[in-house]
Every structure is written in structure tokens, then in C-alpha cells.
Write an enzyme that holds these catalytic residues in place. Structure first.
Site, PDB file in Angstrom:
ATOM      1  N   HIS A 128       0.871  -1.174   0.000  1.00 46.47           N
ATOM      2  CA  HIS A 128       0.000   0.000   0.000  1.00 46.47           C
ATOM      3  C   HIS A 128       0.912   1.230   0.000  1.00 46.47           C
ATOM      4  CE1 HIS A 128      -2.841   2.918   1.749  1.00 46.47           C
ATOM      5  NE2 HIS A 128      -3.818   2.084   1.448  1.00 46.47           N
TER       6      HIS A 128
ATOM      7  N   ASP B  69       3.089  -4.205   8.003  1.00 44.91           N
ATOM      8  CA  ASP B  69       1.823  -3.488   7.852  1.00 44.91           C
ATOM      9  C   ASP B  69       0.712  -4.521   8.023  1.00 44.91           C
ATOM     10  OD1 ASP B  69      -0.543  -2.470   6.900  1.00 44.91           O
ATOM     11  OD2 ASP B  69       0.273  -1.727   5.004  1.00 44.91           O
TER      12      ASP B  69
ATOM     13  N   GLN C  36      -4.523  -5.144   6.981  1.00 45.38           N
ATOM     14  CA  GLN C  36      -5.490  -6.061   6.369  1.00 45.38           C
ATOM     15  C   GLN C  36      -5.501  -7.439   7.026  1.00 45.38           C
ATOM     16  OE1 GLN C  36      -7.692  -5.268   4.077  1.00 45.38           O
ATOM     17  NE2 GLN C  36      -6.939  -3.187   3.761  1.00 45.38           N
TER      18      GLN C  36
ATOM     19  N   LYS D 139     -10.288  -0.992  10.327  1.00 43.80           N
ATOM     20  CA  LYS D 139     -10.315  -2.166   9.440  1.00 43.80           C
ATOM     21  C   LYS D 139     -10.718  -3.415  10.224  1.00 43.80           C
ATOM     22  CE  LYS D 139      -7.499  -0.246   6.059  1.00 43.80           C
ATOM     23  NZ  LYS D 139      -8.103   0.497   4.960  1.00 43.80           N
TER      24      LYS D 139
ATOM     25  N   CYS E 148      -4.799   2.491  -3.667  1.00 40.96           N
ATOM     26  CA  CYS E 148      -3.560   3.038  -3.074  1.00 40.96           C
ATOM     27  C   CYS E 148      -2.404   2.073  -3.249  1.00 40.96           C
ATOM     28  CB  CYS E 148      -3.740   3.383  -1.595  1.00 40.96           C
ATOM     29  SG  CYS E 148      -4.961   4.651  -1.320  1.00 40.96           S
TER      30      CYS E 148
END
Lengths: 151, 417
Positions: B134, B211, B214, B237, B375
């Protein structure tokens, strides 16, 4: 489905399938890049101009149906138009998409096929798709080489 | 053709599918049709318990944290720090000081890139990211590299949207100081082999920043077992509020890092000659934090703790398999991201209909999907496409949602034929 037919009128679908004036121009006077970061649309406008008049114009790029059709319809209309006429058209189109809906009725002759874009005003998230090419053209005639972004 | 019932393990379905009732936003009409929400990878809806916890905080307990001696400040501080402890336990961090509240994943990564990156990087060093990141796990590192002269490298991906692990090993050298990688790709759904990535990086002495935006809503996270150095994620999220997120960092690393922002809360003493900084995690929480958001995040963790993640994984895999099978029956369908291990994300193209048009048409049917480059422009460049449509499936989605989605796509094809 009926509402969507207001947005995706036959003229729009036709110009999306078979965009007019699509491709690069040889020896253009201006090349303007336009991007719509929201949907990833990228378009390049090629313009030949003389005596404050658009001699020839074309565009290239990828985009949604609204953006491609709007670019295509715009090039058809702009070819042979004076800068003054383009300025007026820009205002009418802008009004049609975002402002007073009666603009369409009072400028039917000038807008002509461009009225096919009038359904876009009901979809605020899509207005930028329809105006991208117009902002690029506006930049071409005011002499700015800046990259156009809808954001 | 496989039927819905055959594809789904009905015993799992029963447990998980009742969760839908917990989410008030799902029970509304959009454009005259019952909402089908397939955009949870962008932002998930919140259960009533999270909304209630935030309302209670605002109605009864709000005051500034760590400052007042009065009752409300004490209640707010307890709720705020209580959330930190819940988050610690949720991802199995060793110490509560390792949990820093931020505005979200983006700020968490910026914090590490700015504070750690600028401290340790030199012009001879490299930062390794991947092609599927991302933008929020690319741009902060670009900025850190610009400031320090270090070089940014990227691990390529294959046509399925999986990392090229041979190339990863090749790019990983003793110059590599930081590896920044997504656990799950938002644009492709790929679940990366994170343990392998981390242990390989550690062999050359590189630190690993994950990261996790998700992954947290889909996979049970254990930062100690994973042995990541940093793990970043967002409240919104994972069915929680927006504007609140977490940076997990190993205590020794966080202790050595300079503050990211200056202000109140992060200091012990201030004079014009010298300021001494507060202990972890306050050192990294300058200014009054998002108190209500943190309380909401605590309630979100409570909610997720009530769910069997194994059953959830099976349920979401069933939804993805059903959607994939139904989608591929459509003429001109193409799935972007066909990794072996995937989270419940379907990124797709349909004939030559642009994703943006599909998004508008589906919206008229009350169906929310994401359209665009997500993104992740390098991913789009890799596949040579400008944009995709993306349907993401969460614990509250069901077979009817997918059937409505497929029907909407069929209508789009009809309109554009």
C-alpha cells in the site's frame, strides 16, 4: 436500471466504445496530461492551435465510460472552435454538471450532443470523470503546461 | 456447478452468520435496496457494542487522560490504559509499553520510518519494500531514504500476485537495514509468508516492520511467535473506530528511538535548556490522544475475542471460494490476485467495463464495492491495468450478498453490451 440509462445514455456508451479523435497528433502545439487519482484515469490531450482557434485535437488514455465519452464528445465539439467559444462551452458544461440544471434548456443548441452528459449531475462522485478533459483543454488554451489533476 | 450449501460448511455458517445482527449499519436500504457492504477492506462497519462503548465514554467518562486528579480523568485514564492492555493481550505482546496508540496504520509506519529510519539509516544502507505494498508502506520509506541517502528497493511479485521469494533472498543483503512488508495485500488479498520473511531478514540483521492493516481482522496475530520488530494496524479495518490505530514495537527498539512528535504527555520535564522524555509508550503519544477512539478499540478487541478465529477463517474462505466460482462463470471475468493463500478479497476486471462504472452501477443496486487503484499503484502497473473493482468479504457478509453482487455485475454487462 432506468436511472442508470439516464447516466449511461446511448451517446455515452457509443463514444466510450468508439472514441472519436483517439490517438496522438503529429506535431501538436500543446500536450496536456490529466489524471484522476481517485479512479486511476490518465488521459493526454493533444492540441494544434492557430489564431486563437483549435485546429486539431485528439486524446489518448484509459478511463471510465464517462471520462472517455466526455473527452471524445469534447474533441468533436472543440475542433474548429475559437478560444472564446471554448471558454463559453466550458462554463456551460460546468453549469450543466454542477450548477443550475436549467442551463441545459437555455443552451440546447450550443451544447448539442454534450447534453448527453447532463445525467452525470445526479452522481456527484462522477462529476470529476466528466470534467477532467475539459480542465485539460482549458489549460491548453490559457497556455499553462501544468499537469491536470482532479484532486 | 457447486451449490451454495455444498460449498459452505453449514455448522460454521450458523455461528458466524448470526454476527451480522450485531452491525446496525448493515440494516438499511441504499438507493431503495437492502445494503450489501463489500468494502470492509477499505473500512469495516462497527458492532453495536463498540458504538455503545464510545457513547458511554463520551456521555459519562470523558476527560483528559494522565492529567487530572479528579474522578472523570481517572475513569478516562483507566478506560484508555485498559484498552492498551486489551490490545497487548490481543496480539500477545510481552509488555503494555510496546503498544503505542496512533491515528492508524499510516501514522504507525510514519512513526517508525521517521524515528527509527532517520536514526539508523546511512547512504550505504537499503530499505526493502515489496511491489504489493500500500502507498502508506512505500512513501514514508521514500521520505526516510530521501533524508538519509539510503536506497529503497522493492521485491517483485509474480503473475499470481505472490512475492518472488527467491528475489527477496537475493535482494536481502547486509546493506538491508529495514524490511517493510504487508502481512496481507489490500489490493490482491495475498497472505504473505510473514514468519519466513521475518526470520530471513533477521539473518542479515535487518529489522522488520509489518503493515498489518489487512491481516488483523482475519488472522489471529501473535507478535512474539511471529518475532516481528514492529507491527502496525488500524482500528477501522477491524470493526473499530477510525482515527485510532496501533504501533507495536519491541521494547528495546522503542526505547532506543527518538520521539516522533514533541508536546505534552511525552515529556517528564521541560526547560528551555533541556527536555527529558517520558517513559514508553507516552514518549510516542504527544498531545491529547483519541481517547474515545482508544476506548472503542478496546471494545473492538472484546468483540473479536468472542469470535472463534479458526471458524472465521473457514467462513471467510468459503465466501471467497463461492464468490470466485460464481464470478469466473461471467464472460470476460478476470481476477487480479490469485495467490495460493488469500484473504477474502476479490480484485477483478470485467470485460472492458471500467471499474469506476461498475462501482456506480452496483451502487444503484445498494451494493458497495471499492474501485480504483486501491492506493497500490505499483500493483496496477505490474498487471498493466489502471484500476480494478474490489469486493472484500467480512464476518458479516453472506451468500445472499455474493448472489446480489454477481447479479449486479450481470446487469452492468447488460447495460454495457
Amino acid at each position: 436500471m432506468n436511472d442508470l440509462r439516464e447516466l449511461y445514455r446511448e451517446v455515452i456508451l457509443d463514444h466510450n466504445r468508439h472514441p472519436r479523435n483517439f490517438g496522438e497528433l503529429q506535431n501538436p502545439d500543446k500536450i496536456i496530461e490529466g489524471v484522476n487519482p481517485l479512479c486511476g484515469d490518465r488521459m493526454t490531450l493533444y492540441v494544434k492551435m492557430e489564431n486563437k482557434k483549435i485546429q486539431d485535437i485528439s486524446f489518448k488514455g484509459t478511463g471510465c465510460a464517462i471520462s472517455v465519452a466526455s473527452s471524445s464528445l469534447m474533441t468533436e465539439k472543440a475542433k474548429g472552435s475559437s478560444f472564446e467559444e471554448i471558454d463559453a462551452l466550458f462554463e456551460y458544461v460546468h453549469e450543466m454538471l454542477t450548477g443550475d440544471p436549467t442551463t441545459v434548456a437555455s443552451n440546447l443548441d450550443t451544447l448539442d450532443k454534450l447534453t448527453a452528459l447532463s445525467g452525470v449531475r445526479e452522481y456527484p462522485t462522477r462529476v470529476k470523470c466528466a470534467t477532467l478533459a475539459w480542465h485539460a483543454l482549458k489549460n491548453a488554451i490559457v497556455g499553462s503546461d501544468d499537469k491536470i489533476s482532479t484532486e | 456447478m457447486t451449490s451454495a450449501a455444498e460449498l459452505l460448511n453449514l455448522s460454521n455458517l450458523k455461528d458466524i452468520s448470526s454476527l451480522r445482527n450485531d452491525f446496525p449499519a448493515l440494516h438499511q436500504n441504499v438507493n431503495g435496496k437492502p445494503l450489501v457492504y463489500l468494502d470492509s477492506a477499505a473500512s469495516a462497519q462497527r458492532p453495536q457494542s463498540v458504538i455503545d462503548a464510545m457513547v458511554t465514554q463520551d456521555e459519562q467518562n470523558h476527560s483528559n487522560v494522565h492529567r487530572g486528579v479528579h474522578q472523570l480523568s481517572q475513569r478516562s485514564t483507566e478506560a484508555y490504559e485498559g484498552s492498551r492492555e486489551k490490545v497487548r493481550a490481543f496480539i500477545n505482546a510481552q509488555y503494555h509499553e510496546e503498544i503505542v496508540f496512533t491515528r492508524g496504520t499510516t501514522e504507525s509506519i510514519n512513526l517508525v520510518a521517521s524515528s527509527l529510519g532517520e536514526k539508523i539509516l546511512t547512504p550505504d544502507d537499503e530499505v526493502l519494500v515489496t511491489w504489493m505494498e500500500h502507498h502508506s508502506n512505500i512513501v514514508p520509506w521514500q521520505l526516510a531514504c530521501e533524508k538519509t541517502g539510503a536506497k529503497l528497493r522493492a521485491v517483485p511479485i509474480n503473475s499470481n500476485g505472490e512475492l518472488d521469494l527467491n528475489e527477496y533472498t537475493r535482494l536481502l543483503t547486509d546493506k538491508t537495514k529495514i524490511v517493510a512488508v504487508g502481512h496481507v495485500s489490500n489490493a490482491l488479498g495475498t497472505i504473505n509468508p510473514i514468519e519466513h520473511i521475518i526470520s530471513t531478514a533477521h539473518k542479515v540483521g535487518a529489522l522488520v516492520v509489518v503493515d498489518g492493516a489487512q491481516s488483523v481482522p482475519h488472522i489471529k496475530i501473535d507478535v512474539q511467535a511471529m518475532d516481528c520488530d514492529f507491527y502496525a494496524f488500524s482500528g477501522h479495518k477491524m470493526y473499530g473506530p477510525s482515527g485510532i490505530g496501533v504501533l507495536y514495537g519491541k521494547k528495546a527498539l522503542l526505547n532506543d528511538m527518538p520521539p516522533y512528535q514533541g508536546g505534552g504527555e511525552m515529556i517528564l520535564t521541560v526547560s528551555f535548556e533541556k527536555t527529558t522524555y517520558n517513559e514508553l509508550p507516552c514518549k510516542f503519544e504527544a498531545g491529547t490522544p483519541n481517547i474515545t477512539g482508544a476506548v472503542g478499540l478496546g471494545a473492538t478487541v472484546d468483540y473479536l475475542n468472542s469470535i472463534d478465529f479458526d471458524a472465521l477463517s473457514r467462513y471467510e474462505a468459503d465466501l471467497l471460494n463461492y464468490a470466485t466460482e460464481k464470478f469466473l462463470e461471467l464472460p470476460g471475468s478476470r481476477i487480479i490476485g490469485t495467490a495460493n493463500k488469500k484473504a477474502s478479497v476479490l480484485s477483478f476486471m470485467l470485460g472492458d467495463i471500467h471499474a469506476h462504472d461498475l462501482g456506480t452501477i452496483l451502487d444503484q443496486d445498494g451494493i458497495a464495492i471499492r474501485t480504483g487503484h486501491h492506493c497500490a499503484m505499483p500493483v496496477m502497473d505490474h498487471f498493466g491495468i489502471p484500476a480494478t473493482g474490489r469486493a472484500s468479504f467480512a464476518l458479516y457478509n453472506n451468500i445472499e450478498d455474493i448472489d446480489r453482487f454477481i447479479l449486479g455485475l450481470k446487469e452492468s454487462m447488460e447495460l454495457f453490451k
